[in-house]
Design a protein around this motif. Structure first.
Motif, mmCIF file in Angstrom:
data_model
loop_
_atom_site.group_PDB
_atom_site.id
_atom_site.type_symbol
_atom_site.label_atom_id
_atom_site.label_comp_id
_atom_site.label_asym_id
_atom_site.label_seq_id
_atom_site.Cartn_x
_atom_site.Cartn_y
_atom_site.Cartn_z
ATOM 1 N N GLU A 109 -3.389 -2.240 8.812
ATOM 2 C CA GLU A 109 -4.179 -1.073 8.413
ATOM 3 C C GLU A 109 -3.838 0.148 9.258
ATOM 4 O O GLU A 109 -3.843 1.281 8.762
ATOM 5 N N GLU A 112 -0.781 1.455 7.737
ATOM 6 C CA GLU A 112 -1.101 2.017 6.427
ATOM 7 C C GLU A 112 -1.683 3.428 6.562
ATOM 8 O O GLU A 112 -1.322 4.340 5.815
ATOM 9 N N ARG A 123 -9.646 8.795 0.085
ATOM 10 C CA ARG A 123 -8.334 8.290 -0.309
ATOM 11 C C ARG A 123 -8.035 6.985 0.414
ATOM 12 O O ARG A 123 -7.532 6.029 -0.179
ATOM 13 N N VAL A 126 -9.946 4.110 -1.321
ATOM 14 C CA VAL A 126 -9.630 3.674 -2.679
ATOM 15 C C VAL A 126 -8.134 3.520 -2.931
ATOM 16 O O VAL A 126 -7.738 3.032 -3.980
ATOM 17 N N ALA A 127 -7.304 3.938 -1.992
ATOM 18 C CA ALA A 127 -5.861 3.947 -2.236
ATOM 19 C C ALA A 127 -5.319 2.534 -2.427
ATOM 20 O O ALA A 127 -5.804 1.574 -1.827
ATOM 21 N N ARG A 128 -4.310 2.446 -3.253
ATOM 22 C CA ARG A 128 -3.573 1.200 -3.417
ATOM 23 C C ARG A 128 -2.126 1.478 -3.045
ATOM 24 O O ARG A 128 -1.525 2.424 -3.536
ATOM 25 N N LEU A 129 -1.608 0.656 -2.174
ATOM 26 C CA LEU A 129 -0.249 0.874 -1.720
ATOM 27 C C LEU A 129 0.747 0.688 -2.856
ATOM 28 O O LEU A 129 0.661 -0.266 -3.621
ATOM 29 N N LYS A 130 1.705 1.596 -2.926
ATOM 30 C CA LYS A 130 2.804 1.436 -3.849
ATOM 31 C C LYS A 130 3.766 0.395 -3.269
ATOM 32 O O LYS A 130 3.798 0.179 -2.052
ATOM 33 N N ARG A 134 4.412 -0.449 0.736
ATOM 34 C CA ARG A 134 4.185 -1.771 1.333
ATOM 35 C C ARG A 134 5.471 -2.306 1.975
ATOM 36 O O ARG A 134 5.436 -2.877 3.070
#
Length: 255
Positions: A109, A112, A123, A126-130, A134
């Motif tokens: 994290e 990240e 952000r 709620v963000a999702r790693l592309k 990753r």
């Protein structure tokens, strides 16, 4: 077929400091400092307390504005015309002596959160790693040697591991130049050895300026050492040249 240029010529920019002067209440922290670091170079900076090492890094990162002189990153980036965030965005990252990781977050994290982009709480929540992001984190975990610690809170890491994590957090931003302040202070001998390996491994794709007092560590990583004294370059060369320079012995290393 012509051989491709080495990696250090594909990435990175030279840092050129010329005639930098910084005064604080009449005291010259830098006194006409001139210094150049080439792309892909790992340069160690040593010198007694008050020599100007921290002030030099403050100027490069925009924290301190010089009274006179110039500071260029590559041929076209005038560092003195940029703010601290703009300098970071231009490709310069700085690691301070004391690690400043987010101790309640995991190692993964922390990396990240170091990605470029909007760092707002929403952000981050709620963000999702592309996939590419990753993969970048996975690569950095390998580089800093913390794959096995990816899911543990950063606060549980050893002092050395926290230093490596903070270096990894800088690497997430893909800087061309890394400024590293006393990276092995407080480390065990094993951690010091691993840190040397890490920094040397980075120089193919990054330029590095390392400020350090541990002379054995400096010898293990540096091909070129610059000695500062009273805000100026006192000596410059390989470790043997520097250690045998009578001026350096007198003001810093001792008899």
């Amino acid at each position: 077929m012509t051989a491709p240029p080495p990696p250090e010529l594909l990435r990175g920019k030279a840092l050129t400091l010329k005639d930098l002067t910084v005064s604080f209440d009449g005291f010259k922290a830098l006194d006409g400092l001139t210094l150049t670091v080439q792309p892909g170079e790992l340069r160690c900076i040593i010198g007694p307390n008050g020599a100007g090492k921290t002030t030099m890094m403050d100027v490069v990162t925009g924290k301190t504005r010089p009274d006179s002189g110039s500071a260029w990153f590559g041929d076209d980036v005038n560092l003195l015309a940029l703010s601290e965030p703009e300098i970071a965005e231009a490709g310069i990252g700085r690691k301070f002596q004391k690690p400043t990781v987010f101790e309640h977050l995991t190692v993964f994290e922390n990396l990240e959160l170091s990605l470029w982009g909007d760092k707002s709480f929403w952000r981050a929540l709620v963000a999702r790693l592309k996939p590419a992001e990753r993969a970048h984190i996975e690569d950095i975990l390998e580089v800093i040697g913390l794959v096995a610690q990816r899911a543990v809170p950063a606060g549980t890491l050893s002092h050395g591991q926290k230093q490596w994590l903070e270096i990894g957090m800088l690497l997430m931003q893909e800087p061309d130049l890394l400024l590293v302040d006393e990276p092995v202070a407080g480390m065990t001998p094993q951690e010091t050895e691993r840190t040397a390996e890490l920094l040397v491994s980075l120089k193919a794709e990054h330029s590095l300026i390392v400020v350090e007092h541990d002379m054995d560590f400096v010898r293990s990583i540096a091909r070129r050492v610059t000695v500062l004294h009273e805000g100026r370059v006192l000596a410059d060369g390989d470790m043997d040249q520097v250690q045998n320079d009578p001026r350096v012995i007198e003001v810093y290393l001792g008899a």
